[in-house]
Each structure stands twice: as C-alpha cells, then as structure tokens.
Design an enzyme around this catalytic site. Structure first.
Site, PDB file in Angstrom:
ATOM      1  N   ASP A 210     -57.051  60.672  39.602  1.00  0.00           N
ATOM      2  CA  ASP A 210     -58.029  60.240  38.681  1.00  0.00           C
ATOM      3  C   ASP A 210     -57.712  59.975  37.163  1.00  0.00           C
ATOM      4  OD1 ASP A 210     -61.082  60.001  38.085  1.00  0.00           O
ATOM      5  OD2 ASP A 210     -60.984  61.960  37.355  1.00  0.00           O
ATOM      6  N   SER A 235     -66.056  58.583  35.842  1.00  0.00           N
ATOM      7  CA  SER A 235     -65.907  58.091  37.352  1.00  0.00           C
ATOM      8  C   SER A 235     -67.117  58.294  38.004  1.00  0.00           C
ATOM      9  CB  SER A 235     -64.998  59.244  38.001  1.00  0.00           C
ATOM     10  OG  SER A 235     -63.624  59.084  37.041  1.00  0.00           O
ATOM     11  N   GLN A 285     -61.681  53.721  43.634  1.00  0.00           N
ATOM     12  CA  GLN A 285     -62.684  54.314  42.511  1.00  0.00           C
ATOM     13  C   GLN A 285     -63.421  53.394  41.789  1.00  0.00           C
ATOM     14  OE1 GLN A 285     -62.332  56.381  38.499  1.00  0.00           O
ATOM     15  NE2 GLN A 285     -61.821  58.012  39.884  1.00  0.00           N
TER      16      GLN A 285
END
Length: 297
Positions: A210, A235, A285
């Site tokens: 991430d 995110s 993502q």
C-alpha cells in the site's frame, strides 16, 4: 534483527481476545489516520490465525470504509465463511469506536501442482545503486507542504528499505510523465526463528504493497500527492493475488502502472517480482484522487 522490524512484527502479532476476535495496535508516531497497509496486514494475520498452517492465502479483496484512529486499538472479527476440501474462505471486519473501518475477504489453498506461466520481469537497476530514503527524502524537503513530513515519512518507513528507481511524484510535481513507477523494497533485517514463516512474509508484503501503489496515477498528471498539497487522496480498496513464495527480507521489485483515472478516482496495477525474476504478487487498488478546490481552475 533491526529494532524497527521487531516493532513492526509486534504490530502484526495480534492479541487474541476471544475465539476469532483479535486486537491490534497502531504505529505510535503521529499521523492523520492509520496507514492502510497496516490495517490490511493485520486483517490478513487475523484471517490466517483461523486457518490450518498448510493453507496459505492466494488472494484477498478489501475495502477501506473509514479513516482509522491511530490512537485507538483496532478489533478484528473473523467469520469462517467456508472450509472446503481445497479452499478456505474467511471474512474479516476491522472495528474502531463501534464502527467498521475496513473489510477483507481472503481465500486460502494448500500447495498444489498445475499449469504455470508468468509475465517476464521488467528491467530495473540493482537496488544497491539507488538512494536510500535517508538520502532521498531530505533532498526534496523544500517541495513538501510541511517539511516536517520528511521526518514523519522516514519514521514510518524505518522498518522498510524502499528505494525508488526513478524520481518519485513529490520530486517531479508539475511534470507529467508515463504513468509507471518502480521501487525496490525489503524489510530492514532478517526474519529468523519462529517469526520466519510463510505467513509472516505474506503479511509483510501486504503491509508494503500500500506504500507506493498510487504513485503511477500521480505521475501521469504531474501531481506530487498529499505531501505537496496538490491532491487529497486515500486508498478506497485493495486486492492482491499471491502467485509464488517470496521473502520480504530479500529484495523485491514493485512495478506499478495506472490504466485509468476519472471521477476523482485513480486505478493502479502493481506486480511484485523476486530479484531472480519470479512474479510473486499482483496488486490492484483504486484510490481517491481529488484536486483541492483552491487548486481548481
């Protein structure tokens, strides 16, 4: 083992408080919200705690629902959705202050032989030839909205040796380029003893996944991100497919690109390769990518 790596492993060592219920802490450095990679990694740890050791996660799909409070513990509840002959499914909900902040579904499978192929690893310079975070970040402190962010980022990444192949978004703001980014990463230290398990490496890889994934979206538009104040970002979801074994304490190449951005959102695709060229993980993502109102024409 490096002390910062010990601290990170401690964060991932959740406290069991009831059957299929676990509690996790957050980093003790001050940030606006809990780092998404931490929540995803802790949720995967919780799921793994309820699955036989011979079954490892092959995929996860998750949503970030609310910002996490770094000053409060996170409670993870695991639902045992299915225990089949070949696959196991778990659902995990992370809760703070009585509200869900994160949701994860993970699927597990024992080792199995089958058809095999992969994309070739892209070219990249050796990680040892690239600047460390301690060398790179202070060099660009003047570009940040708040130069104190440099110390925050260095502290946040102390357990991770992360090296950019090309200049990161915060160093190239105002100069759009190809929506692609590459970083090498590994944890600072070697896992050993009872901490050197396949699950530990998978969860550490989830944690790092991430960190720079949305950089490719920013690069396409010459944006520096939240650190320079030209993007409000977060995110929104996170998906991973684990293809082949890897060690998080050995160099891994994170190659990312962005196929699209629209509607205040940007989509990023990532591939994690071992140094010898094996495709270990695929990541997708979508992130919030809003231009601050003051910066709109």
């Amino acid at each position: 083992m490096d002390a910062t790596l010990q601290y990170l492993l401690g964060l991932l060592d959740l406290e069991p408080i009831e059957q299929d219920i676990f509690r996790g802490a957050s980093h003790d450095w001050v940030v606006p919200r809990v780092f998404g990679g931490q929540v995803a990694a802790q949720a995967l740890v919780a799921a793994c705690r309820t699955v036989p050791e011979e079954r490892l996660p092959h995929s996860l799909h998750s949503y970030f629902l609310r910002p996490g409070d770094p000053g409060a513990p996170i409670v993870y509840t695991v639902d045992r959705i299915r225990d089949g002959r070949s696959f196991t499914t778990r659902r995990v909900v992370a809760v703070q202050h009585g509200q869900p902040i994160f949701h994860l579904s993970a699927s597990f499978q024992p080792a199995e032989e089958g058809l095999e192929h992969q994309e070739p690893m892209p070219s990249a310079p050796d990680p040892e030839t690239l600047p460390t975070a301690d060398e790179l970040l202070p060099r660009h402190a003047h570009r940040f909205l708040d130069p104190a962010v440099v110390d925050l980022l260095l502290e946040a990444r102390r357990a991770i040796d992360l090296r950019y192949v090309d200049e990161p978004p915060f160093a190239t703001a105002g100069r759009p380029r190809e929506p692609r980014s590459q970083v090498w990463f590994r944890v600072n230290g070697k896992l050993d003893g009872d901490r050197d398990t396949p699950v530990a490496h998978l969860c550490l890889g989830t944690y790092v996944s991430d960190m720079t994934l949305l950089d490719s979206v920013l690069l396409a538009h010459g944006r520096g991100g939240w650190t320079v104040g030209d993007i409000v970002g977060a995110s929104l979801d996170h998906a991973m497919w684990f293809h082949r074994p890897f060690r998080a304490d050995e160099w891994l190449l994170y190659d990312t690109d962005s196929p699209s951005s629209q509607g205040g959102r940007g989509l990023a695709h990532g591939r994690i390769f071992t140094r010898d060229g094996r495709l270990a993980v695929t990541v997708m993502q979508e992130g919030l990518m809003r231009v601050p109102r003051a910066g709109r024409a």
